[in-house]
Enzyme design. Structure first.
Site, short mmCIF file in Angstrom:
data_model
loop_
_atom_site.label_atom_id
_atom_site.label_comp_id
_atom_site.label_asym_id
_atom_site.label_seq_id
_atom_site.Cartn_x
_atom_site.Cartn_y
_atom_site.Cartn_z
N GLU A 63 88.45 41.15 22.15
CA GLU A 63 87.79 42.25 21.43
C GLU A 63 86.29 42.02 21.37
OE1 GLU A 63 88.41 45.09 20.76
OE2 GLU A 63 86.91 45.66 19.29
N HIS B 4 91.08 27.53 35.85
CA HIS B 4 91.87 27.99 37.01
C HIS B 4 91.11 28.99 37.87
CE1 HIS B 4 95.36 25.77 35.71
NE2 HIS B 4 95.17 26.24 34.48
N LYS C 255 83.96 58.59 21.69
CA LYS C 255 84.70 57.98 20.58
C LYS C 255 86.20 58.11 20.80
CE LYS C 255 85.35 55.90 16.76
NZ LYS C 255 85.16 54.43 16.76
N CYS D 210 85.10 66.23 25.18
CA CYS D 210 83.96 67.06 24.76
C CYS D 210 84.26 67.65 23.38
CB CYS D 210 83.78 68.20 25.75
SG CYS D 210 83.75 67.66 27.46
N TRP E 118 81.10 65.37 27.51
CA TRP E 118 81.25 64.04 28.09
C TRP E 118 81.73 64.28 29.51
CZ3 TRP E 118 85.87 60.74 28.87
CH2 TRP E 118 85.51 59.43 29.23
N GLU F 234 80.54 47.22 25.82
CA GLU F 234 80.44 48.68 25.66
C GLU F 234 79.15 49.11 24.97
OE1 GLU F 234 83.31 50.71 23.17
OE2 GLU F 234 83.84 48.86 22.20
N ARG G 97 82.06 63.00 20.29
CA ARG G 97 83.02 63.33 21.36
C ARG G 97 82.35 63.37 22.73
NH1 ARG G 97 87.62 65.34 19.28
NH2 ARG G 97 88.13 66.39 21.22
N ASN H 203 87.29 71.95 26.54
CA ASN H 203 87.49 70.51 26.43
C ASN H 203 88.84 70.21 27.06
OD1 ASN H 203 87.58 67.79 25.70
ND2 ASN H 203 88.62 68.27 23.78
N GLY H 204 88.86 69.31 28.04
CA GLY H 204 90.13 68.94 28.68
C GLY H 204 89.92 68.72 30.16
N LYS I 207 83.44 44.62 22.85
CA LYS I 207 82.33 45.12 22.00
C LYS I 207 80.99 44.91 22.69
CE LYS I 207 83.70 47.32 19.60
NZ LYS I 207 85.09 47.41 19.94
C1 AGP Z 1 86.58 50.69 21.22
O1 AGP Z 1 85.33 50.16 20.76
C2 AGP Z 1 86.38 51.77 22.23
N1 AGP Z 1 85.60 52.80 21.70
C3 AGP Z 1 87.66 52.20 22.91
O2 AGP Z 1 88.17 51.09 23.62
C4 AGP Z 1 88.80 52.71 21.99
O3 AGP Z 1 89.32 51.64 21.23
C5 AGP Z 1 89.92 53.26 22.87
O4 AGP Z 1 89.42 54.36 23.60
C6 AGP Z 1 91.15 53.71 22.07
O5 AGP Z 1 90.78 54.73 21.20
P1 AGP Z 1 91.81 55.15 20.02
O6 AGP Z 1 91.98 53.94 19.16
O7 AGP Z 1 91.16 56.30 19.34
O8 AGP Z 1 93.11 55.51 20.70
#
Ligand code: AGP
Length: 589
Positions: free
Chosen positions: A462, A485, A584, A2, A71, A469, A27, A95-96, A466
């Site tokens: 990757e 397999h 993020k 958050c 969040w 998400e 956040r 936050n936490g 993408k």
């Molecule tokens: C990537 O598109 C995601 N947002 C997520 O997987 C991110 O890479 C992951 O949470 C790691 O974040 P960081 O690189 O800030 O540690």
């Protein structure tokens, strides 16, 4: 994760809080709220949704206030669970994660206390209210002593309307002077302004903001002296410009990011020291999460193929619970865009406790990881607003591939060159626009598969992440040779399959997997630098990229996949910058 803000000063607090929360939406954005006090009464406005939902609160009167964008971790997305939370004369934002929340809550309930929400954060408000005997700082310290877990809190008390008390444990928190008053925030962009003087609290520190004074102390109330943080005002502020979404803008920034990364590496002496440390290292362990984990896989592949140096890559959330073997001389390399990912930080703390030397490759300068590591290399991606990592991934690859090339030369080995990679990235973006014709095959698909071998598999993983998400479409990244397999059973007519093929020596092998999928009816799409494969009968459509050293090719082959995810997300009516359920930086476990 958050975002929290606080203000106490000459201006009306509400606009300062709301403007700050806009800068922290990356956040989390499930719900939002502020509390504003005019010295007599405290008003709380909280809503489900994004910060814009509380624009109506902008005219609230009061010069002291706190705010929060959420969040959801504990408790559903409801107004009751939105922050701020109140108990008697105490109101706070948090936050936490309070790991012992259930135990603390049942102790409160045994005392007859009732809760308005299902959150762990409200438990903190009850603890402080129970400990309050006329001094808010004392009450906060005593309450925090009972908490197991992480917190960054900003607390108001109706009996002390001119004070704002904060505390930090393993969640970032900044305090300082700005905007004709005193400020609190989870991150710099919320409070960055010309002339601001900001301080980053460390774990176990508290701050009291009153009048024009900030006092930072530890749990014994001993004052702590701090140097102000340096920060780049522009870096904190970003705007969309002509773009519809930050993600598309940030993909276009990749070439300039690669160039700035190269320039930084060439002028940065600690880069060569970092490489020398690596060359003397017996054992390399790499930890990261999500996209950064995929960078780690690319790093490992290149280290082993070019430098013949073994390395192990771990998902950070696995590493921390597997009682990892950390032999004498182990170097742990943590990769993170935000430098605040709880799992990565916990893995680093564990490795340090086991005697490892820790190096970090991180994008955010004043992050917890940057402070925790023994050695730090910063990527030059600049602020990345979109939740989906794009330019930060390419920036991480530029750093790790530069390390590999430098280490190869230190060890007298020949390394491929990254020369001209920026220009090739520019051409990859232009070529990658061709994926727009692929979108109809993906937008309606019930699943999709991204395949490759070696480094091509890293790019495929990757690309799949993408797409998942930001388009919310099921997808899997897979070793091309592994498809037969088991997973091949899932391939049906028109199932979209993306094959990444940037290495000539195994191209035909990857084409075998392509044929296996094609002969089951799949629609196969190719990302390659070899034109001869684009015309094969199995290929529905392809993107032809500039040639580049195969071991470094994910830095280019990922770009069409980033664009595919972006255009598919937009086609499905999603906001690619703020995908549901995600944040993020994941500062909770
Ligand atoms: C990537 O598109 C995601 N947002 C997520 O997987 C991110 O890479 C992951 O949470 C790691 O974040 P960081 O690189 O800030 O540690």
């Amino acid at each position: 994760m958050c975002g929290i803000v606080g203000y106490l000063g000459k201006r009306q607090a509400a606009p300062v809080l709301i403007d700050g929360l806009y800068q922290l939406e990356y956040r989390g954005y499930d719900s939002v709220g502020i509390a504003v006090s005019d010295g007599k009464k405290l008003k709380i406005i909280k809503k489900i949704g994004r910060v814009k939902e509380i624009e109506t609160a902008r005219d609230e009167i009061g010069r002291v206030g706190i705010g929060h964008t959420r969040w959801a971790t504990h408790g559903d997305v409801t107004v009751e669970n939105a922050h701020p939370h109140t108990c008697r004369n105490i109101t706070l934002v948090h936050n936490g994660i309070v790991e012992n929340a259930a135990k603390l809550k049942s102790e409160c309930e045994k005392r007859g206390e009732r809760f308005a929400s299902d959150t762990d954060s409200e438990v903190i408000a009850h603890l402080i209210a129970a400990e309050y005997q006329g001094d808010l700082l004392d009450a906060v310290i005593r309450a925090c002593n009972q908490i197991v877990g992480s917190y960054a809190i900003a607390v108001l008390c109706e009996d002390e309307p001119a004070r704002l008390v904060c505390a930090r444990m393993r969640s970032p928190l900044i305090v300082g002077r700005a905007k004709d008053g005193l400020v609190v925030a989870s991150d710099i962009p919320a409070v960055a302004e010309e002339g601001a003087v900001l301080y980053s609290l460390k774990d176990g520190e508290f701050a009291v903001l009153e009048g024009e004074k900030i006092v930072i102390c530890n749990a014994s109330r001993a004052e702590v002296r701090k140097e102000p943080m340096e920060f780049d005002l522009e870096e904190g502020r970003v705007d969309l410009g002509p773009y519809r979404h930050f993600m598309r803008k940030e993909i276009d920034q990749i070439p300039i990011v690669l160039r700035q990364s190269r320039e930084e590496i060439e002028r940065n002496f600690c880069f060569s020291d970092f490489c020398k440390v690596l060359c003397q290292t017996e054992y390399i362990q790499i930890v990261a999460c999500g996209t950064a984990y995929h960078s780690g896989l690319c790093f490992q592949a290149a280290l082993e193929r070019v430098c013949r140096i073994p390395a192990e890559v771990f998902i950070a959330s696995e590493y921390r619970y597997m009682d990892p073997i950390v032999r004498r001389g182990t170097l742990l390399i943590a990769i993170s865009q935000s430098g605040e990912t709880a799992d990565t930080l916990a893995a680093v703390r564990l490795a340090k406790r086991k005697g490892a030397h820790v190096a970090a490759i991180v994008n955010v300068k004043y992050s917890s990881l940057a402070r925790l590591a023994d050695t730090v290399l910063f990527t030059q991606a600049g602020r990345e607003v979109a939740v989906a990592a794009t330019k930060s991934f390419n920036a991480q690859l530029m750093v790790v591939y530069s390390i590999v090339a430098a280490m190869a030369s230190i060890r007298g080995k020949k390394s491929p060159s990254l020369r001209g990679i920026e220009g090739k990235a520019l051409r990859a973006i232009a070529a990658g626009e061709g994926v727009r014709s692929w979108v109809p095959y993906f937008a309606g698909a019930k699943s999709s598969y991204f395949i490759g071998r070696g480094e091509d598999m890293c790019a495929a993983l990757e690309g799949s992440l993408k797409l998942k998400e930001i388009s919310y479409l099921p997808s899997e990244g897979y070793a091309a040779g592994e498809l037969k397999h088991g997973t091949l059973a899932l391939i049906e007519p028109y199932t979209p399959v993306v094959a990444v093929l940037m290495r000539r020596d195994i191209a035909e092998k990857t084409m075998n997997a392509v044929h296996e999928a094609y002969s089951r009816g799949a629609s196969v799409f190719l990302v390659t630098c070899f034109e001869e494969y684009c015309g094969r009968k199995e290929i529905t459509a392809s993107v032809l990229l500039p040639k580049c050293p195969p071991v470094f090719s994910p830095i280019l082959s990922v770009i069409p996949l980033q664009l595919l995810a972006y255009y598919t997300s937009v086609a499905r009516g999603n906001n690619p910058d703020k995908p549901r359920n995600l944040a993020k930086s994941v500062t909770v476990e």
